[in-house]
Design a protein around this motif. Structure first.
Motif, PDB file in Angstrom:
ATOM      1  N   ILE A 248       0.836  -1.205   0.000  1.00 16.01           N
ATOM      2  CA  ILE A 248       0.000   0.000   0.000  1.00 16.01           C
ATOM      3  C   ILE A 248       0.872   1.257   0.000  1.00 16.01           C
ATOM      4  CG2 ILE A 248      -1.624   1.348   1.393  1.00 16.01           C
ATOM      5  CD1 ILE A 248      -2.866  -1.345   2.229  1.00 16.01           C
ATOM      6  N   LEU A 249       1.868   1.297   0.862  1.00 16.50           N
ATOM      7  CA  LEU A 249       2.730   2.476   0.929  1.00 16.50           C
ATOM      8  C   LEU A 249       3.553   2.656  -0.353  1.00 16.50           C
ATOM      9  CD1 LEU A 249       3.912   2.273   4.639  1.00 16.50           C
ATOM     10  CD2 LEU A 249       2.256   3.845   3.635  1.00 16.50           C
ATOM     11  N   SER A 250       4.043   1.562  -0.915  1.00 11.21           N
ATOM     12  CA  SER A 250       4.815   1.680  -2.149  1.00 11.21           C
ATOM     13  C   SER A 250       3.919   2.006  -3.340  1.00 11.21           C
ATOM     14  CB  SER A 250       5.617   0.409  -2.406  1.00 11.21           C
ATOM     15  OG  SER A 250       4.754  -0.703  -2.506  1.00 11.21           O
ATOM     16  N   LEU A 251       2.665   1.586  -3.306  1.00  6.70           N
ATOM     17  CA  LEU A 251       1.716   1.971  -4.350  1.00  6.70           C
ATOM     18  C   LEU A 251       1.485   3.482  -4.318  1.00  6.70           C
ATOM     19  CD1 LEU A 251      -0.170   0.885  -6.568  1.00  6.70           C
ATOM     20  CD2 LEU A 251      -1.952   0.774  -4.836  1.00  6.70           C
ATOM     21  N   PHE A 252       1.408   4.035  -3.128  1.00  4.12           N
ATOM     22  CA  PHE A 252       1.280   5.483  -2.993  1.00  4.12           C
ATOM     23  C   PHE A 252       2.484   6.187  -3.615  1.00  4.12           C
ATOM     24  CE2 PHE A 252       2.302   9.302  -0.502  1.00  4.12           C
ATOM     25  CZ  PHE A 252       1.188  10.086  -0.811  1.00  4.12           C
ATOM     26  N   VAL A 253       3.677   5.694  -3.330  1.00  3.81           N
ATOM     27  CA  VAL A 253       4.887   6.296  -3.895  1.00  3.81           C
ATOM     28  C   VAL A 253       4.886   6.150  -5.412  1.00  3.81           C
ATOM     29  CG1 VAL A 253       7.409   6.099  -4.020  1.00  3.81           C
ATOM     30  CG2 VAL A 253       6.259   5.987  -1.812  1.00  3.81           C
ATOM     31  N   GLY A 254       4.571   4.963  -5.895  1.00  2.00           N
ATOM     32  CA  GLY A 254       4.554   4.737  -7.342  1.00  2.00           C
ATOM     33  C   GLY A 254       3.540   5.612  -8.059  1.00  2.00           C
ATOM     34  N   LEU A 255       2.341   5.753  -7.489  1.00  2.00           N
ATOM     35  CA  LEU A 255       1.323   6.603  -8.114  1.00  2.00           C
ATOM     36  C   LEU A 255       1.714   8.076  -8.069  1.00  2.00           C
ATOM     37  CD1 LEU A 255      -2.024   4.969  -6.958  1.00  2.00           C
ATOM     38  CD2 LEU A 255      -1.067   5.047  -9.263  1.00  2.00           C
ATOM     39  N   THR A 256       2.341   8.488  -6.974  1.00  2.00           N
ATOM     40  CA  THR A 256       2.799   9.871  -6.879  1.00  2.00           C
ATOM     41  C   THR A 256       3.835  10.174  -7.958  1.00  2.00           C
ATOM     42  OG1 THR A 256       2.401   9.862  -4.504  1.00  2.00           O
ATOM     43  CG2 THR A 256       3.833  11.585  -5.354  1.00  2.00           C
ATOM     44  N   VAL A 257       4.778   9.283  -8.149  1.00  2.00           N
ATOM     45  CA  VAL A 257       5.799   9.482  -9.184  1.00  2.00           C
ATOM     46  C   VAL A 257       5.157   9.435 -10.566  1.00  2.00           C
ATOM     47  CG1 VAL A 257       7.870   8.477 -10.241  1.00  2.00           C
ATOM     48  CG2 VAL A 257       7.680   8.618  -7.752  1.00  2.00           C
ATOM     49  N   LEU A 258       4.218   8.523 -10.791  1.00  2.00           N
ATOM     50  CA  LEU A 258       3.552   8.419 -12.086  1.00  2.00           C
ATOM     51  C   LEU A 258       2.768   9.683 -12.417  1.00  2.00           C
ATOM     52  CD1 LEU A 258       2.809   6.654 -14.537  1.00  2.00           C
ATOM     53  CD2 LEU A 258       0.837   5.876 -13.231  1.00  2.00           C
ATOM     54  N   LEU A 259       2.049  10.221 -11.442  1.00  2.64           N
ATOM     55  CA  LEU A 259       1.238  11.404 -11.697  1.00  2.64           C
ATOM     56  C   LEU A 259       2.077  12.671 -11.871  1.00  2.64           C
ATOM     57  CD1 LEU A 259      -1.761  10.739  -9.304  1.00  2.64           C
ATOM     58  CD2 LEU A 259      -1.691  10.494 -11.791  1.00  2.64           C
ATOM     59  N   THR A 260       3.270  12.691 -11.298  1.00  2.08           N
ATOM     60  CA  THR A 260       4.091  13.891 -11.438  1.00  2.08           C
ATOM     61  C   THR A 260       5.001  13.840 -12.661  1.00  2.08           C
ATOM     62  OG1 THR A 260       5.732  12.965  -9.936  1.00  2.08           O
ATOM     63  CG2 THR A 260       4.082  14.433  -8.991  1.00  2.08           C
ATOM     64  N   THR A 261       5.487  12.656 -13.035  1.00  2.29           N
ATOM     65  CA  THR A 261       6.430  12.569 -14.152  1.00  2.29           C
ATOM     66  C   THR A 261       5.814  12.008 -15.422  1.00  2.29           C
ATOM     67  OG1 THR A 261       7.184  10.360 -13.541  1.00  2.29           O
ATOM     68  CG2 THR A 261       8.362  12.229 -12.575  1.00  2.29           C
ATOM     69  N   ARG A 262       4.697  11.304 -15.313  1.00  2.48           N
ATOM     70  CA  ARG A 262       4.044  10.630 -16.445  1.00  2.48           C
ATOM     71  C   ARG A 262       4.961   9.595 -17.109  1.00  2.48           C
ATOM     72  NH1 ARG A 262      -0.564  12.519 -14.899  1.00  2.48           N
ATOM     73  NH2 ARG A 262      -1.222  14.551 -15.628  1.00  2.48           N
ATOM     74  N   ASP A 263       5.913   9.076 -16.346  1.00  4.27           N
ATOM     75  CA  ASP A 263       6.839   8.073 -16.858  1.00  4.27           C
ATOM     76  C   ASP A 263       6.567   6.750 -16.138  1.00  4.27           C
ATOM     77  OD1 ASP A 263       8.890   6.659 -17.989  1.00  4.27           O
ATOM     78  OD2 ASP A 263      10.511   7.858 -17.118  1.00  4.27           O
ATOM     79  N   LEU A 264       6.039   5.776 -16.856  1.00  2.00           N
ATOM     80  CA  LEU A 264       5.639   4.501 -16.262  1.00  2.00           C
ATOM     81  C   LEU A 264       6.833   3.701 -15.741  1.00  2.00           C
ATOM     82  CD1 LEU A 264       3.146   2.796 -15.690  1.00  2.00           C
ATOM     83  CD2 LEU A 264       3.489   1.702 -17.901  1.00  2.00           C
ATOM     84  N   ILE A 265       7.926   3.718 -16.477  1.00  2.00           N
ATOM     85  CA  ILE A 265       9.121   2.971 -16.060  1.00  2.00           C
ATOM     86  C   ILE A 265       9.687   3.543 -14.756  1.00  2.00           C
ATOM     87  CG2 ILE A 265      11.458   2.269 -16.709  1.00  2.00           C
ATOM     88  CD1 ILE A 265       9.299   0.944 -18.384  1.00  2.00           C
ATOM     89  N   LEU A 266       9.772   4.854 -14.685  1.00  3.19           N
ATOM     90  CA  LEU A 266      10.282   5.492 -13.473  1.00  3.19           C
ATOM     91  C   LEU A 266       9.365   5.213 -12.278  1.00  3.19           C
ATOM     92  CD1 LEU A 266      12.567   7.305 -12.423  1.00  3.19           C
ATOM     93  CD2 LEU A 266      11.080   9.267 -12.885  1.00  3.19           C
ATOM     94  N   ALA A 267       8.066   5.232 -12.512  1.00  6.22           N
ATOM     95  CA  ALA A 267       7.112   4.930 -11.443  1.00  6.22           C
ATOM     96  C   ALA A 267       7.273   3.485 -10.966  1.00  6.22           C
ATOM     97  CB  ALA A 267       5.691   5.185 -11.916  1.00  6.22           C
TER      98      ALA A 267
END
Length: 83
Positions: free
Chosen positions: A21-40
């Motif tokens: 759950i916590l890592s999903l939050f981090v991954g979604l935050t990175v995805l929504l800010t960078t729009r880069d799926l690999i980085l997320a």
């Protein structure tokens, strides 16, 4: 040998779910800010491992207080000893 209690058996599952759950939050935050799926995905994986290790270390360092220790002892005495 004594069978582990249900709480003891579910402890690893709780750690995995909380870490996910916590890592999903981090991954979604990175995805929504960078729009880069690999980085997320990379941040999700790193966060999952870091959170899992930190939570496991915290669970190892927690010492039960006196009341909890009595409950553990009572629970152990309720179960008949194995071979």
């Amino acid at each position: 040998m004594n069978q582990p209690s249900r709480r003891d058996r579910l402890k690893p599952v709780e750690l995995l779910v909380l870490s996910a759950i916590l890592s999903l939050f981090v991954g979604l935050t990175v995805l929504l800010t960078t729009r880069d799926l690999i980085l997320a995905a990379i941040f999700f994986g790193i966060a999952f491992i870091v959170v899992l290790v930190v939570m496991a270390m915290f669970s190892l360092t927690i010492k039960p207080n006196e009341m909890e220790q009595h409950e553990i002892d009572d629970e152990d005495s309720d179960h008949p000893k194995g071979h």
